[in-house]
Design a protein around this motif. Structure first.
Motif, PDB file in Angstrom:
ATOM      1  N   ASP A  61       0.840  -1.186   0.000  1.00 43.83           N
ATOM      2  CA  ASP A  61       0.000   0.000   0.000  1.00 43.83           C
ATOM      3  C   ASP A  61       0.886   1.251   0.000  1.00 43.83           C
ATOM      4  OD1 ASP A  61      -1.748   2.033   0.410  1.00 43.83           O
ATOM      5  OD2 ASP A  61      -2.636   1.248   2.249  1.00 43.83           O
ATOM      6  N   VAL A  62       0.917   1.955  -1.130  1.00 42.08           N
ATOM      7  CA  VAL A  62       1.674   3.209  -1.180  1.00 42.08           C
ATOM      8  C   VAL A  62       0.724   4.366  -1.478  1.00 42.08           C
ATOM      9  CG1 VAL A  62       3.976   2.323  -1.724  1.00 42.08           C
ATOM     10  CG2 VAL A  62       2.338   2.638  -3.570  1.00 42.08           C
ATOM     11  N   LYS A  63      -0.507   4.216  -1.002  1.00 33.31           N
ATOM     12  CA  LYS A  63      -1.483   5.289  -1.214  1.00 33.31           C
ATOM     13  C   LYS A  63      -1.008   6.552  -0.490  1.00 33.31           C
ATOM     14  CE  LYS A  63      -5.361   3.064   0.094  1.00 33.31           C
ATOM     15  NZ  LYS A  63      -5.151   1.604   0.169  1.00 33.31           N
ATOM     16  N   GLY A  64      -1.158   7.685  -1.142  1.00 31.24           N
ATOM     17  CA  GLY A  64      -0.770   8.957  -0.537  1.00 31.24           C
ATOM     18  C   GLY A  64       0.703   9.283  -0.707  1.00 31.24           C
ATOM     19  N   GLN A  65       1.471   8.363  -1.236  1.00 31.27           N
ATOM     20  CA  GLN A  65       2.902   8.623  -1.412  1.00 31.27           C
ATOM     21  C   GLN A  65       3.203   8.943  -2.867  1.00 31.27           C
ATOM     22  OE1 GLN A  65       5.594   5.931   0.644  1.00 31.27           O
ATOM     23  NE2 GLN A  65       3.861   4.963   1.665  1.00 31.27           N
ATOM     24  N   SER A  66       4.139   9.858  -3.057  1.00 32.40           N
ATOM     25  CA  SER A  66       4.461  10.229  -4.434  1.00 32.40           C
ATOM     26  C   SER A  66       5.901   9.887  -4.775  1.00 32.40           C
ATOM     27  CB  SER A  66       4.168  11.713  -4.665  1.00 32.40           C
ATOM     28  OG  SER A  66       5.053  12.501  -3.932  1.00 32.40           O
ATOM     29  N   CYS A  67       6.243  10.118  -6.021  1.00 34.68           N
ATOM     30  CA  CYS A  67       7.561   9.793  -6.579  1.00 34.68           C
ATOM     31  C   CYS A  67       8.681  10.226  -5.643  1.00 34.68           C
ATOM     32  CB  CYS A  67       7.701  10.498  -7.929  1.00 34.68           C
ATOM     33  SG  CYS A  67       9.325  10.381  -8.674  1.00 34.68           S
ATOM     34  N   PRO A  68       9.673   9.405  -5.364  1.00 38.94           N
ATOM     35  CA  PRO A  68       9.944   8.098  -5.949  1.00 38.94           C
ATOM     36  C   PRO A  68       9.463   6.928  -5.091  1.00 38.94           C
ATOM     37  CG  PRO A  68      11.862   8.779  -4.706  1.00 38.94           C
ATOM     38  CD  PRO A  68      10.783   9.826  -4.470  1.00 38.94           C
ATOM     39  N   ALA A 117      -1.493   2.331  -5.479  1.00 36.92           N
ATOM     40  CA  ALA A 117      -0.990   3.693  -5.374  1.00 36.92           C
ATOM     41  C   ALA A 117      -2.059   4.713  -5.730  1.00 36.92           C
ATOM     42  CB  ALA A 117       0.212   3.860  -6.301  1.00 36.92           C
ATOM     43  N   THR A 118      -1.853   5.950  -5.259  1.00 37.75           N
ATOM     44  CA  THR A 118      -2.728   7.049  -5.667  1.00 37.75           C
ATOM     45  C   THR A 118      -1.987   8.002  -6.604  1.00 37.75           C
ATOM     46  OG1 THR A 118      -2.117   8.112  -3.591  1.00 37.75           O
ATOM     47  CG2 THR A 118      -4.280   7.068  -3.670  1.00 37.75           C
ATOM     48  N   ASP A 119      -0.683   7.766  -6.757  1.00 35.63           N
ATOM     49  CA  ASP A 119       0.146   8.612  -7.614  1.00 35.63           C
ATOM     50  C   ASP A 119      -0.058   8.212  -9.072  1.00 35.63           C
ATOM     51  OD1 ASP A 119       2.131  10.053  -8.835  1.00 35.63           O
ATOM     52  OD2 ASP A 119       3.775   8.797  -8.096  1.00 35.63           O
ATOM     53  N   SER A 126       2.670   6.805 -11.151  1.00 30.98           N
ATOM     54  CA  SER A 126       3.124   5.427 -10.937  1.00 30.98           C
ATOM     55  C   SER A 126       2.806   4.541 -12.140  1.00 30.98           C
ATOM     56  CB  SER A 126       2.508   4.843  -9.659  1.00 30.98           C
ATOM     57  OG  SER A 126       1.122   4.641  -9.816  1.00 30.98           O
ATOM     58  N   MET A 127       1.806   4.935 -12.948  1.00 36.37           N
ATOM     59  CA  MET A 127       1.471   4.131 -14.135  1.00 36.37           C
ATOM     60  C   MET A 127       2.685   4.045 -15.062  1.00 36.37           C
ATOM     61  SD  MET A 127      -1.566   2.972 -13.806  1.00 36.37           S
ATOM     62  CE  MET A 127      -2.388   2.522 -15.331  1.00 36.37           C
ATOM     63  N   TYR A 159      -4.418   3.397  -8.542  1.00 35.83           N
ATOM     64  CA  TYR A 159      -3.660   2.759  -9.608  1.00 35.83           C
ATOM     65  C   TYR A 159      -3.067   1.476  -9.045  1.00 35.83           C
ATOM     66  CZ  TYR A 159      -4.304   7.422 -11.381  1.00 35.83           C
ATOM     67  OH  TYR A 159      -4.878   8.602 -11.771  1.00 35.83           O
ATOM     68  N   THR A 160      -3.504   0.346  -9.571  1.00 33.60           N
ATOM     69  CA  THR A 160      -3.058  -0.930  -9.038  1.00 33.60           C
ATOM     70  C   THR A 160      -2.170  -1.631 -10.053  1.00 33.60           C
ATOM     71  OG1 THR A 160      -5.173  -1.026  -7.908  1.00 33.60           O
ATOM     72  CG2 THR A 160      -3.842  -3.007  -7.864  1.00 33.60           C
ATOM     73  N   HIS A 161      -1.036  -2.092  -9.555  1.00 34.86           N
ATOM     74  CA  HIS A 161      -0.055  -2.723 -10.433  1.00 34.86           C
ATOM     75  C   HIS A 161       0.198  -4.154  -9.955  1.00 34.86           C
ATOM     76  CE1 HIS A 161       0.819   1.528 -11.420  1.00 34.86           C
ATOM     77  NE2 HIS A 161       0.732   1.699 -10.113  1.00 34.86           N
ATOM     78  N   TYR A 162       0.357  -5.061 -10.906  1.00 33.17           N
ATOM     79  CA  TYR A 162       0.646  -6.452 -10.557  1.00 33.17           C
ATOM     80  C   TYR A 162       2.036  -6.811 -11.078  1.00 33.17           C
ATOM     81  CZ  TYR A 162      -4.219  -6.535  -9.316  1.00 33.17           C
ATOM     82  OH  TYR A 162      -5.417  -6.242  -8.732  1.00 33.17           O
ATOM     83  N   VAL A 163       2.955  -6.974 -10.150  1.00 33.79           N
ATOM     84  CA  VAL A 163       4.348  -7.236 -10.522  1.00 33.79           C
ATOM     85  C   VAL A 163       4.743  -8.628 -10.064  1.00 33.79           C
ATOM     86  CG1 VAL A 163       6.724  -6.415 -10.377  1.00 33.79           C
ATOM     87  CG2 VAL A 163       4.843  -4.783 -10.161  1.00 33.79           C
ATOM     88  N   LYS A 164       5.213  -9.428 -11.002  1.00 29.51           N
ATOM     89  CA  LYS A 164       5.616 -10.789 -10.676  1.00 29.51           C
ATOM     90  C   LYS A 164       7.129 -10.870 -10.566  1.00 29.51           C
ATOM     91  CE  LYS A 164       4.970 -15.527 -12.150  1.00 29.51           C
ATOM     92  NZ  LYS A 164       4.338 -16.440 -13.062  1.00 29.51           N
ATOM     93  N   LYS A 165       7.584 -11.567  -9.547  1.00 29.00           N
ATOM     94  CA  LYS A 165       9.018 -11.803  -9.429  1.00 29.00           C
ATOM     95  C   LYS A 165       9.343 -13.068 -10.205  1.00 29.00           C
ATOM     96  CE  LYS A 165      12.779 -11.989  -6.119  1.00 29.00           C
ATOM     97  NZ  LYS A 165      13.208 -11.511  -4.807  1.00 29.00           N
TER      98      LYS A 165
END
Lengths: 81, 196
Positions: A12-19, A42-44, A47-48, A73-79
């Motif tokens: 959860d990085v809502k409310g946080q901005s770059c970087p 994210a809300t930034d 981030s897209m 903005y929701t991102h799905y990152v696979k390791k």
């Protein structure tokens, strides 16, 4: 919020901005195992593009999907390795 | 006479020597390919060197943001702090960096007004408030994050002495005892070099 993806962990990085969204995503990925899936919320709006650029330039990760919702903005990152 | 004898015998040996030559060539190609892929692997990690020379509140951000983001990409990052840029690494001073209201055309006030004592502090406070509202990290957070993610934050030794700073004044993990030669060496090895 949980979608068709089998998410291992949610960041959860809502409310946080770059970087922060990128740096926190990298840290979270480092703590996961190969094959795990990280969901980043994210809300930034930047981030897209940023997560896309980061995933393209980073080995061992694959960006499966990005979902744009109501100011979220929701991102799905696979390791992968 | 002797040359006449040698020529046909060399011709006789040709198929065998061709095969040996071909084999040697194949091995050489394999060797070269292996060393080339080693080079490619070694080159894979990008390297970024930033020289941070400014110590105002606004100018502290770009090197920290770019440095920590580059580290998230897995890059090898060095930020060399010199002159006023050193204040970013100074534990006490970094919490008190100022935004200059004078000579800043982006400030919504004339220079004559901006020069009034206390204006820098006011401008800084306004900026800090905006940064907080925007969810942008503080300078201290970015320094911690940078160090945590392996960014090499370097403090120019000459400037430390020039400013009468002590090595203990800096955040734990900051590299001291380095100078222009070290900075140049990193720049020469880097894919990207930035002066901020």
């Amino acid at each position: 919020m949980s979608s068709e993806y089998d998410v291992t962990e949610t960041l959860d990085v809502k409310g946080q901005s770059c970087p922060m969204p990128i740096v926190k995503t990298k840290q979270a990925i480092d703590d996961l195992e190969s094959g795990d899936l990280l969901e980043v919320v994210a809300t930034d709006s930047g981030s897209m593009s940023d997560i896309q650029g980061w995933a393209a330039g980073t080995s061992g990760v694959e960006l499966l999907d990005q979902v744009e919702g109501d100011d979220l903005y929701t991102h799905y990152v696979k390791k992968t390795e | 006479m002797s040359t006449d004898n040698q020529t046909p015998s060399a011709d006789d040996a040709d198929p065998a020597s061709d095969a040996a030559e071909l084999q040697a060539l194949r091995e050489r190609v394999d060797e070269l390919e292996a060393s080339l892929s080693e080079l490619d692997d070694a080159d894979e990690q990008q390297k970024l060197t930033i020289v941070a020379t400014q110590g105002s509140f606004d100018m502290a951000y770009p090197p920290l943001i770019l440095g920590s983001t580059a580290a998230a990409f897995g890059w090898d990052v060095v930020v060399f702090h010199t002159f006023w840029g050193l204040d970013i690494l100074h534990e006490k001073k970094s919490k008190n960096l100022k935004l200059s209201a004078v000579g800043n055309p982006n400030m919504p006030m004339p220079n004559a007004l901006a020069a009034i004592p206390g204006m820098d502090r006011m401008a800084t406070r306004m900026m800090e408030k905006k940064i907080d509202e925007n969810g942008t990290a503080t300078i201290e957070e970015l320094i911690d994050l940078s160090l945590e993610s392996g960014v090499d934050l370097q403090a120019c030794q000459m400037t430390i002495e020039l400013m009468d700073y002590d090595e203990d004044d800096f955040y734990d993990g900051v590299t001291t005892g380095v100078g222009a030669a070290t900075a140049l060496q990193h720049m020469a090895e880097s894919d990207i070099q930035l002066l901020v």
